[in-house]
Each structure stands twice: as C-alpha cells, then as structure tokens.
Design a protein around this motif. Sequence first.
Motif, PDB file in Angstrom:
ATOM      1  N   GLN A 256     -12.368   7.506   7.845  1.00 24.37           N
ATOM      2  CA  GLN A 256     -11.299   8.460   7.549  1.00 24.37           C
ATOM      3  C   GLN A 256     -10.098   7.717   6.927  1.00 24.37           C
ATOM      4  OE1 GLN A 256     -11.908  11.858   8.445  1.00 24.37           O
ATOM      5  NE2 GLN A 256     -13.931  10.986   8.860  1.00 24.37           N
ATOM      6  N   ASN A 257     -10.309   6.454   6.641  1.00 29.77           N
ATOM      7  CA  ASN A 257      -9.221   5.605   6.159  1.00 29.77           C
ATOM      8  C   ASN A 257      -9.263   5.434   4.643  1.00 29.77           C
ATOM      9  OD1 ASN A 257      -8.313   5.030   8.782  1.00 29.77           O
ATOM     10  ND2 ASN A 257      -9.910   3.477   9.006  1.00 29.77           N
ATOM     11  N   SER A 258      -8.249   4.760   4.185  1.00 31.60           N
ATOM     12  CA  SER A 258      -8.314   4.192   2.845  1.00 31.60           C
ATOM     13  C   SER A 258      -8.439   2.691   3.072  1.00 31.60           C
ATOM     14  CB  SER A 258      -7.021   4.499   2.070  1.00 31.60           C
ATOM     15  OG  SER A 258      -7.032   3.797   0.852  1.00 31.60           O
ATOM     16  N   GLY A 259      -9.619   2.143   2.834  1.00 26.32           N
ATOM     17  CA  GLY A 259      -9.854   0.771   3.268  1.00 26.32           C
ATOM     18  C   GLY A 259     -10.722  -0.026   2.337  1.00 26.32           C
ATOM     19  N   TYR A 260     -11.706  -0.667   2.947  1.00 25.57           N
ATOM     20  CA  TYR A 260     -12.513  -1.620   2.189  1.00 25.57           C
ATOM     21  C   TYR A 260     -13.303  -0.970   1.052  1.00 25.57           C
ATOM     22  CZ  TYR A 260     -11.273  -5.052   5.685  1.00 25.57           C
ATOM     23  OH  TYR A 260     -10.566  -5.904   6.492  1.00 25.57           O
ATOM     24  N   GLU A 261     -13.633   0.316   1.179  1.00 20.66           N
ATOM     25  CA  GLU A 261     -14.265   1.020   0.062  1.00 20.66           C
ATOM     26  C   GLU A 261     -13.222   1.318  -1.017  1.00 20.66           C
ATOM     27  OE1 GLU A 261     -17.505   2.040  -0.195  1.00 20.66           O
ATOM     28  OE2 GLU A 261     -18.123   1.235   1.740  1.00 20.66           O
ATOM     29  N   ALA A 262     -12.131   1.916  -0.562  1.00 20.84           N
ATOM     30  CA  ALA A 262     -11.165   2.461  -1.520  1.00 20.84           C
ATOM     31  C   ALA A 262     -10.385   1.402  -2.265  1.00 20.84           C
ATOM     32  CB  ALA A 262     -10.198   3.392  -0.787  1.00 20.84           C
ATOM     33  N   ILE A 263     -10.391   0.170  -1.768  1.00 21.89           N
ATOM     34  CA  ILE A 263      -9.641  -0.865  -2.482  1.00 21.89           C
ATOM     35  C   ILE A 263     -10.190  -1.055  -3.898  1.00 21.89           C
ATOM     36  CG2 ILE A 263     -11.058  -2.789  -1.660  1.00 21.89           C
ATOM     37  CD1 ILE A 263      -8.507  -4.462  -1.510  1.00 21.89           C
ATOM     38  N   ARG A 264     -11.447  -0.626  -4.072  1.00 20.28           N
ATOM     39  CA  ARG A 264     -12.029  -0.765  -5.413  1.00 20.28           C
ATOM     40  C   ARG A 264     -11.465   0.254  -6.394  1.00 20.28           C
ATOM     41  NH1 ARG A 264     -18.290  -0.889  -3.648  1.00 20.28           N
ATOM     42  NH2 ARG A 264     -17.496   0.883  -2.479  1.00 20.28           N
ATOM     43  N   VAL A 265     -10.894   1.335  -5.881  1.00 20.50           N
ATOM     44  CA  VAL A 265     -10.412   2.382  -6.792  1.00 20.50           C
ATOM     45  C   VAL A 265      -9.310   1.853  -7.717  1.00 20.50           C
ATOM     46  CG1 VAL A 265      -9.301   4.637  -6.927  1.00 20.50           C
ATOM     47  CG2 VAL A 265     -11.139   4.241  -5.277  1.00 20.50           C
ATOM     48  N   PRO A 266      -8.226   1.271  -7.174  1.00 17.11           N
ATOM     49  CA  PRO A 266      -7.228   0.722  -8.117  1.00 17.11           C
ATOM     50  C   PRO A 266      -7.781  -0.422  -8.950  1.00 17.11           C
ATOM     51  CG  PRO A 266      -6.708   0.103  -5.843  1.00 17.11           C
ATOM     52  CD  PRO A 266      -7.802   1.127  -5.765  1.00 17.11           C
ATOM     53  N   LEU A 267      -8.659  -1.225  -8.357  1.00 20.58           N
ATOM     54  CA  LEU A 267      -9.237  -2.333  -9.118  1.00 20.58           C
ATOM     55  C   LEU A 267     -10.018  -1.814 -10.312  1.00 20.58           C
ATOM     56  CD1 LEU A 267     -10.142  -5.250  -9.630  1.00 20.58           C
ATOM     57  CD2 LEU A 267     -11.885  -4.950  -7.862  1.00 20.58           C
ATOM     58  N   ILE A 268     -10.830  -0.812 -10.066  1.00 15.89           N
ATOM     59  CA  ILE A 268     -11.662  -0.271 -11.147  1.00 15.89           C
ATOM     60  C   ILE A 268     -10.802   0.453 -12.179  1.00 15.89           C
ATOM     61  CG2 ILE A 268     -13.330   1.590 -11.567  1.00 15.89           C
ATOM     62  CD1 ILE A 268     -14.860   0.494  -9.098  1.00 15.89           C
ATOM     63  N   ALA A 269      -9.757   1.094 -11.691  1.00 19.85           N
ATOM     64  CA  ALA A 269      -8.851   1.756 -12.652  1.00 19.85           C
ATOM     65  C   ALA A 269      -8.244   0.720 -13.595  1.00 19.85           C
ATOM     66  CB  ALA A 269      -7.759   2.500 -11.897  1.00 19.85           C
ATOM     67  N   MET A 270      -7.841  -0.419 -13.015  1.00 18.07           N
ATOM     68  CA  MET A 270      -7.252  -1.469 -13.869  1.00 18.07           C
ATOM     69  C   MET A 270      -8.301  -2.044 -14.801  1.00 18.07           C
ATOM     70  SD  MET A 270      -4.585  -3.452 -11.359  1.00 18.07           S
ATOM     71  CE  MET A 270      -5.787  -3.832 -10.099  1.00 18.07           C
ATOM     72  N   TRP A 271      -9.494  -2.273 -14.270  1.00 22.84           N
ATOM     73  CA  TRP A 271     -10.567  -2.825 -15.105  1.00 22.84           C
ATOM     74  C   TRP A 271     -10.869  -1.867 -16.260  1.00 22.84           C
ATOM     75  CZ3 TRP A 271     -15.777  -4.877 -12.664  1.00 22.84           C
ATOM     76  CH2 TRP A 271     -16.411  -5.711 -13.601  1.00 22.84           C
ATOM     77  N   SER A 272     -10.667  -0.587 -15.985  1.00 23.12           N
ATOM     78  CA  SER A 272     -10.907   0.413 -17.032  1.00 23.12           C
ATOM     79  C   SER A 272      -9.695   0.566 -17.944  1.00 23.12           C
ATOM     80  CB  SER A 272     -11.248   1.762 -16.373  1.00 23.12           C
ATOM     81  OG  SER A 272     -12.402   1.646 -15.571  1.00 23.12           O
ATOM     82  N   GLY A 273      -8.688  -0.243 -17.713  1.00 17.31           N
ATOM     83  CA  GLY A 273      -7.530  -0.236 -18.602  1.00 17.31           C
ATOM     84  C   GLY A 273      -6.454   0.753 -18.219  1.00 17.31           C
ATOM     85  N   ASP A 274      -6.579   1.372 -17.037  1.00 17.07           N
ATOM     86  CA  ASP A 274      -5.642   2.416 -16.649  1.00 17.07           C
ATOM     87  C   ASP A 274      -4.649   1.878 -15.620  1.00 17.07           C
ATOM     88  OD1 ASP A 274      -4.330   4.746 -16.219  1.00 17.07           O
ATOM     89  OD2 ASP A 274      -6.014   5.820 -15.302  1.00 17.07           O
ATOM     90  N   GLY A 275      -3.723   1.062 -16.092  1.00 16.40           N
ATOM     91  CA  GLY A 275      -2.724   0.514 -15.182  1.00 16.40           C
ATOM     92  C   GLY A 275      -1.737   1.549 -14.701  1.00 16.40           C
ATOM     93  N   ARG A 276      -1.706   2.691 -15.386  1.00 15.91           N
ATOM     94  CA  ARG A 276      -0.754   3.730 -14.983  1.00 15.91           C
ATOM     95  C   ARG A 276      -1.346   4.693 -13.963  1.00 15.91           C
ATOM     96  NH1 ARG A 276       1.056   5.838 -20.731  1.00 15.91           N
ATOM     97  NH2 ARG A 276      -1.199   5.703 -20.947  1.00 15.91           N
ATOM     98  N   SER A 277      -2.570   4.437 -13.558  1.00 12.54           N
ATOM     99  CA  SER A 277      -3.192   5.310 -12.563  1.00 12.54           C
ATOM    100  C   SER A 277      -2.335   5.349 -11.300  1.00 12.54           C
ATOM    101  CB  SER A 277      -4.586   4.779 -12.220  1.00 12.54           C
ATOM    102  OG  SER A 277      -5.057   5.384 -11.033  1.00 12.54           O
ATOM    103  N   PRO A 278      -2.120   6.538 -10.739  1.00  6.64           N
ATOM    104  CA  PRO A 278      -1.357   6.600  -9.479  1.00  6.64           C
ATOM    105  C   PRO A 278      -2.046   5.835  -8.361  1.00  6.64           C
ATOM    106  CG  PRO A 278      -2.310   8.745 -10.044  1.00  6.64           C
ATOM    107  CD  PRO A 278      -2.511   7.877 -11.224  1.00  6.64           C
ATOM    108  N   ALA A 279      -3.348   5.669  -8.462  1.00 10.46           N
ATOM    109  CA  ALA A 279      -4.045   4.883  -7.435  1.00 10.46           C
ATOM    110  C   ALA A 279      -3.556   3.440  -7.460  1.00 10.46           C
ATOM    111  CB  ALA A 279      -5.551   4.938  -7.682  1.00 10.46           C
ATOM    112  N   VAL A 280      -3.275   2.921  -8.648  1.00  6.65           N
ATOM    113  CA  VAL A 280      -2.780   1.549  -8.779  1.00  6.65           C
ATOM    114  C   VAL A 280      -1.369   1.451  -8.208  1.00  6.65           C
ATOM    115  CG1 VAL A 280      -2.172  -0.263 -10.424  1.00  6.65           C
ATOM    116  CG2 VAL A 280      -4.229   1.107 -10.784  1.00  6.65           C
ATOM    117  N   ALA A 281      -0.529   2.375  -8.614  1.00  7.39           N
ATOM    118  CA  ALA A 281       0.860   2.337  -8.145  1.00  7.39           C
ATOM    119  C   ALA A 281       0.925   2.487  -6.632  1.00  7.39           C
ATOM    120  CB  ALA A 281       1.649   3.446  -8.825  1.00  7.39           C
TER     121      ALA A 281
END
Lengths: 362, 743
Positions: free
Chosen positions: A251-276
């Motif tokens: 129910q957390n944002s944790g070891y799975e979700a840490i990939r979301v901002p990483l993948i957003a950045m890898w995809s070139g989306d530094g402005r993703s709210p997930a990154v911020a």
Amino acid sequence: MLRRDFLSFMAASVALSATPLQARAQTTPDLFLPEHPLQQSWQLWKKLCLSADGRVIDGFQNSASHSEGQGYGLTLAAIFDDRAAIDLIIGWSDNNLAVRDDALMAWRWQPDSDPPIQDRNNATDGDLFYAWGLAMAGARQERPDLTDRARQICNDIVRLCSVPHPDGSGKIMMLPAAMGFRTAEQLVINPSYYMPLAMRELARMTGVAQLDSMADTGVELINGLAKDGLVPDWIALTAKGVEAPPANFSQNSGYEAIRVPLIAMWSGDGRSPAVANFALATLDSAKTDSTPVVFDPRTREVRDRSSHAGYAAVAALCACAASKGVGSAMPRFTTEQPYYPATLHMMALVAQATQFPKCVPI
Amino acid sequence: MISRRNQLGLGGIALGLGLLASTALSQEAPVIQILPPETTQPEAAPEPEPVLGTTIDAAPAVRDSSENAAPAVAKTRMLALRPLTKLPETVRMGASLPASGVLRMTGEVANIDLGLQLPQDIAVPTELVLATRSAINVLPDTAVLQVSVNGGNPVDLELDHFDGFGMLRFATPDLVPGANRISLSLRQPHRIFCGPEASFGVWTEFDLAQSGVQIPTTALIPNAENFSLAVGNQISTGRPLRILTDTNTDIEVLRRVTDSLGAAMGGQGQINIQSFYSVAPKQSAAVALIASDRSQISYRQDASGAITMQIEYANGEAPDLTNAMPSVTLPAALPPLLQPGESHSLADLGVGDIIGNTRYYRNDVQFRLPNDWLLLANQKARLDLQYGFADDLPKGATLLVKVNDQTIRLLPLDRDGGKILEPLAVNFGARLLHPGSNTLSFEMMVPGNPADTACVPHPTDMLVVTKETTLEVPRSPAMQLRGISTPLSNLTSGGINVSPDAIEHRKLEIGAAQFAASLLPSENQDAGVTLTLVDFASVPKSSAHLPTRALQDALLPRAVSAGTSTAPQAPSYRLSTTTDAPATSAEPPTDQSISGWFLHQREKLERAAFLNSRDSFADWLAGRHGDAVLMPIDPTQPNALWLILGPEAQLDGINRALTDLRATRFGEGGAALLSNDGTWQIWSSVQLPKVDDLVTPLNMLPVLGNYASWSPFLFTVVLLTLGLISIVPALLIVILFRKRRLR
C-alpha cells in the motif's frame, strides 16, 4: 555519451523500423563506445550481477533470477554494445525462462527449487525490457532475428497483457502479467512497469503500434497518480477509477514505485510530477547517510530507508532533473549493494548521460 | 516482478522438449533440446486474450527491503589532520608520507605536530579520532601513543591495530575554533631486537584522511574558504586535487582552470583529471568542470558531503577564476636560501635542536644555494658543529655528518659523552654542494647492547645537535654550467605546451595541464622559456641535431629476441644517475695498428679532458632505455626545451619526475633521459661554464678554478699555449741580441 548520440540512435532506429529487415544494412551510431568512462560501471555491474552463463542473479532474493533482471541486463548490454553479454543473457534466458507457449518468459527461476520454475506466469516489465534489449541489439548489430524476437514478444504483450480500462473509457491498460491481475470488476496495475521510452521505441522498431498508445496511457495514469502525491507501488483500477490495491499488495510508494521517476527521466520527461514529487520526498537524503525509499504515498511519511547507493543516485538525479540544475550529487557506482539498487544505479547513470547531460555526477 | 501462486501445472507446459535420437547422435547420450520460442508466429496475432480471474490471486514478491525504518542519521564528514611541514615521500626515520594520505612514523621514538583547522562557526567537537596501524614488530605492551591537543594534558593511547587501520577515539576539551595543534609522541619499541636495523622495523601509520574530528555535513558550509581549507588538507597529505570533467571538454577551458587552480595551490598540488563517471572512491574535495549554458562558479557538496567547486562554462569560455578560490595555505615548498659567504645557524634555517633517540637516526636539514652559485675547485665550506651525546652509548656508536649524501665526518659517540662538546670545525669540499636544493644530514647509529633482545628504554636523549650549529658556504662568482637546468628552473606554467603534431594530442594536453599546475613559481621566471611535450613519432624531423635512430632505440619498447644474440648485453645495473653507463666486461677489440693506437690514445685523452660527457648524445644514448627525453632539439635555442615521450610513458610519473628534476637542479647537462625506474640520467655536452659576473681580480681565482676543474686538460693546454706564447718574445730577444753579438 551525449544526448545527441542517443537521439541519433533513436532517429536511426525509427528509420530502421520503416524499412524491411533485409534492407537494414546501415549501421547504427554508437551509444556508449568502448572507451566511454561509463563502461567501467557496466563492467562492475556485470561482475556483481551477471554469472558466467548469462544469468542475472538477485543475490538478495536467494540468488533467484527473474525475467526482469534478464530484461534489464539485456537492455544495458545492448546500450553498452556488449555483444558477449548480449549473447550470454539471451542464451540463458532462452534455455531457462522460455517455457511458455508464447513469446513471453516465466517470471522467476529459483536455483534451490525443483523445478527451478515454480510459476509459469510472466512479468510484463521483464518481457518489455527484454524485447527492447533484443530490438536495440538487433538494430545495432544488424541481427534481424533478434528484432523478430522482439516483435513476437511485443505482440504477445499486447495480446496477453493489455486490457481496456474498467471505466469504459476505452483506454488500454498494461497488466503486470498475463494471469492473476484481472477480475470482471478490477485490474491491478503496477505503474512502474510502464517504460514509455522502451514502449515507444519498440512500437517504432517492431511496428507494434499498440505499445505506443499504451505508453501514452501509462504516462497519463502516472501523471494523474502523481498529482495526489507519490506514485504507489500498486493500484487497482475499477469502473470508479483508481483505488487501493488488494490487501496483500504493497500500500506504499516504495521499492517498486521508485522506478517510476527513474523511468520518466530515462524517457526524457524530467518535468513529470512523479520526478518532482520524489525529489521533494527525498530532499533530506543529502543530509543523511541513507535515502528514504518507502513512503506513505499521500502523506510522504517515510517508512523505510536504505543506505544503498542506487537509491541515492535516483534521488539525486531527480533533484537535478526537477530543478533543471547542473551537476548532481549522484554517488559513484559501487558493487557494495545488491542487484536491485545496483541496477537502478546503472539505469540512473544511463538516464543522466542520455537525457540530462548537465546533471553529471559531481 | 510478480508472483502468482497455484499456477504451476504440467498441463500447460509449452517447453519444447524433445529427445533427439537421430542416427547421427546414436552413439551419444540423448540430448534434451530446449527449443527457443516460436519464431514463426504470424504477424497477425490472435485477438487479445488476457486471462479473466474471479479473484486477484497474484501477490507481489518481496522487494529489496533490506532495512527496517531506522531513523535517519545525519551524514558526517571528517575534518582531517595535516602535517605542518613538508614531509619526504620515501620512508625515513621519523615522519614520512610514503603513500598518498598516509603518515608513517618510523623508529622506537617519533614525534610530530599536526594541524587541524576548525571553521569558526561550528560547534567545537569534543572527540578526536586517529586511524592507526602499527608494524607487527612493535611491542604492544609497552608501546604508547601520547596525544596532546594545543599543549593540553597528554592522553596515552594503546597501539593495538596491527592488521589494518583501526580507530583510536578519545575525548578532548582542548579543541578551539580555528587553528589547532595536535602533538603526537610515539614510543614503540621493537619486540625482539635492538639496534639500527630494528629501528626501521617499528613504525605506526596514520590514515590522515580518516583522522581528525567528525562534524555533520550540514555544519560545513560549501563556500570558497572551506573548499580552500579542504584542498589544503589534501595537498599537504600528498593527495591530489581531482578535476571531474567530460572526456571531450574544451582543452583550452581545462587548461585555464588547471592553471588557475595550480596558482592558487602555489604550484605545490598535484591535479588528477577524472571522468564524472569514474568509479574510484571519491572522499575528498574536487572540482567539477561542466559544459553548461552559463559561466559561473558555485560550491556544493557531493554525495559524500565533500565540498566541490562547480565550474560551469559556456561557449568555450570559463568564468574568471582569479578570486574564486583563496590561496591554499601549505607548508613552504622550498627550503630556506643560504647566503654564501655568511655563517648561518641551524636556527636561521628554521631548524631547532636536533634530538635523536632511535638506534638508527637521521635528520636532514635542507637549504638552497643561489642558482648562479658554482664552485668546482677545492674551496672549503665550513660546518661548526655543536653537539653532545649520552654518556652511556655502547661501543661502536657513531655519528655521520653528510652533505648531499657524501660523508664529510665520522664521529664516535662512545666516549666523552654526557655533555655538549666544544664546537667542532668540519671543513668539507664546497664542490659537494650545487646550486638549488642541498641537504646536510646527521646520521647516528647506535648498536644494540645486546642486539638480540628488546632495547631497554634509554633514560636520556642519545644525541643532540644544537640549533647554534653553523654552516658557512664560500662565495662564488656568478657562474652556471650550461644545460637544461636553468631554462627548466625558469620555466613558467604558460610556457608548457604540446606540439601541434602530437598524435595523442589530447592526452598530452592533459599531461601538460597537470604539469603546469604543479609548477612551483621560480625566482627568475622567464616567459621566453618553453617546454613542448611531444610523442616520439611526432618529433619534428626538420632538426638535423636529433639522433632519431638512437632516440627510437631508447624510447621504443625493446623487442624480445627469439634467437640467441652474440652482441654484448647491456648491463642490468646502473650505479649513478648522472654518470655514464657502467662499462661492460666485453670491451670492443682494440685496433692493434699504429693508427688504432693513436685513436685509442686520443679517446683516452678526450675522456680525461672534461667534466662533462665526452660522448656525443647519440653515443651516450646507445644502450640506454627510458620513458622520456628532455632536451632542446635545436642547440641554438636552449630555452626551447622538448619532452619527447616514448609509448610507455606514464604522464603522472613523468610530471613528478620533472618536478623533482627542476627542484634539485640536477639537470646540469644537455639532455636528460628518464629511466623506467623514474630516475634521470643526464648527458652533459661539452660547453664552457657561463660567467654571469664581471671578472675582477677579486673573483678571478675562483673563476679560473672552475674552468680548471671543469676541464683540467683544456686548462693545461691553454696555460701551456700562453706559456709558449710568452716564450716567443724572449726567444726573439735572445735571437736578436745573439745576432748582433755574432756580428
């Protein structure tokens, strides 16, 4: 590695996808040339995670291997143009994980089980990265058989792991696996399984266009989730929209979700709210000897921290990318961490080098 | 990564298992072939068919959660200790820095004062940490490290880390903001033996980077002052300042940055250029040079909390670094200058009473002589030695007084001890000295009594050389031996460049930048002097003076001969850094003819003729091998030096060797070959010493003495010629008068 090179490679990939395989005699630009300094980190990653027979070992989980690890390993091997590693990983994966009657792989191989594969279900993220690695290697090394394999995997991801959103909007969602995550009422989704860059590139390189639209849907989903806080590890989708996942899921944002901002950045989306959001949540990591990794997704209350450098690398890159800064406090790659953070560390370095050249590790 | 339970079933097996029992393989064990996934799947895939379950029966696998939610611990950094004086890099009795950042204290007794600079605006720490390890020979029961902070009460610590560095921690109330003095006093007797050899067997090392006080990184404000402080700590412990940059950074920008940093470090720091992606551990201050869309300098902390100077540059323009970094405070790099003709006490040279308490003891006193000081004849320098020693030293105890490692006096220490003796005048040949850095050494050896048991603690000091001891070096006319040492000494960082023809241009540019940054400013800087780095393959072929073939043989890797050769082997040993290679036993056959005899006599005469090498450069180079050659490739331009690099040259090591050569001014010759072991071999061409002074009756004798010593043969020939010339008028007079008388 320069962003220009990476974009050139991607442009070439697009060009390749538009031509018959037989005509793909043109060479692809180098991504990370053998003399690129990041190759040192890649060599260390292999030493830590890759066995001599091509198995990516997760030592933390009783030395098990997963389609995810094989997919991550193959993608990195293709990016570093390491043909020996590419062939090893493909060889082991074919011999041990390709046990299904489709092009997807069984998700886990356990050396201390008999048989080592106890569950023949797949993991979509592993298949996705594996296909991306195959496609990149195929284009780079002019091996059309690998691109064919990537196409088959993409077709089966679309065929077996994509379903309409229960809200009737017609949006096609990507399931975490072919089985077990869908009832008539709800879907369980792992947002970190969406890798927009891989999905879009695969769509172009293999012609499986549905991946492109699924990438858009995934980005839209993640951006929506990030509006309310940190992106959770798992969510349920019902006719009413996003809900909490079943109780046996994180129910957390944790070891799975840490990939979301990483993948957003890898995809070139530094402005993703997930990154911020992740940058904000890990703001104190520069002052402490560990990085917060597990949070309450809404309150951002820290529930777990880790001293492994890979997580610090993701946090530091997020901080730089979100602020459009120059220079990041990413730690140097080290083998003093397990497979998972080490792999995230490598991905963060690749993401930085390809998408955020000014965020170099200082 | 997911898991799904209860899905295992044999019915769904899609694994392509087959037993190949073909006739071709009939003699072998059955082979299980695992077929790859179907590769001929039609493009038109079946309609989507994800499995619809009745419940969500998948469960996530346990992820990488390795820790419980432990409370966050503030990140800390070590404010490290640093030596207050420049220490030797080779192991010596007493303190030395044999490895980067590692202080070694050798001998049964050793003392040193270290500095610790605390920022003014932090809470003063109350705990000091020392990372130590000791030699296994140290007797732990009686070994003790005594530490005093700012002259406060000393604290005794046991030395009990023998396998690797271990931490010694102790509380101290004596630290203050700003400068602190940490005095370390070691007693570390040998556990078995006693004597000069045993002295070298006992040591304790301090990892200076891990010794000091821990403070939260939040207390360390990333600004220019703290960055400068951190750099000073690194440099004074032998650790380089790292510049992180891209592999394709504009080399002019990089050079401007390294020049500025080198100037701020006073030419005493080594610079190490690394990639941002280097995997080497990074625990110290660094500079990050980043291509950006703006030019600016900022200070920030890296992942480890170390302060980093971040330089952004745009459009090939680095920001102005002039005032970006305060000058780094470092111990004096050059020894004090001794004025010839005047008596200088050791106190004048910055040395206090020299007290020796180890069975082998050596203390080196460094001093400099002016660059134009030259005495080659038998003029005497004078040391007025005031010393004393314990009255119970065993028989055979001796003190050697040395100048530049040449013994000038051996003094017994086993009689008349227990007091300071009357000053002893020690005269020695001034030709043992040379312009630049010189060393006066006091070396004591006290045998064990007995030698095969641990030493009994000595109740008194063994040796004292008082600071009133004086040294007087005679004046010299302003003269110099011609060669590469003067232009090398006068070189400025701006004069260091790379040949545009160099093949590995970027690599050499980085080497040039590193060398320029570590160039100590000299007294007689000459912007007209240049040093050009070039790889052997790119040496200008236009110079007719270059013995290309000999250079090639000297610098290129030697091919391993497959067959046996009857040619005489080059000797594997070398006994001098400045003289010719040792003669081999295989002398070439002598020509027995009369012309051969004359030729042989001529060669012998030539060999005795000059102080310098009598061989041509090409002949001298034959049979030698090294990594680089330093020389002016055009003799008419002695200020245009070239450093010709062989393919095996390692620029880091060459930079260090060049710095040493420049400091010692040993390069009084026409060319220098850097051997593979890092030492220089000097070839001296036959060139008259240069007189920079007006020759007057007062300095005529030493000038003539220098010429006579430089070439006795030539000097004799000149005198003979003058004598003969002076005879001519006498002969003429005699002949003239005899003719008249005969008439």
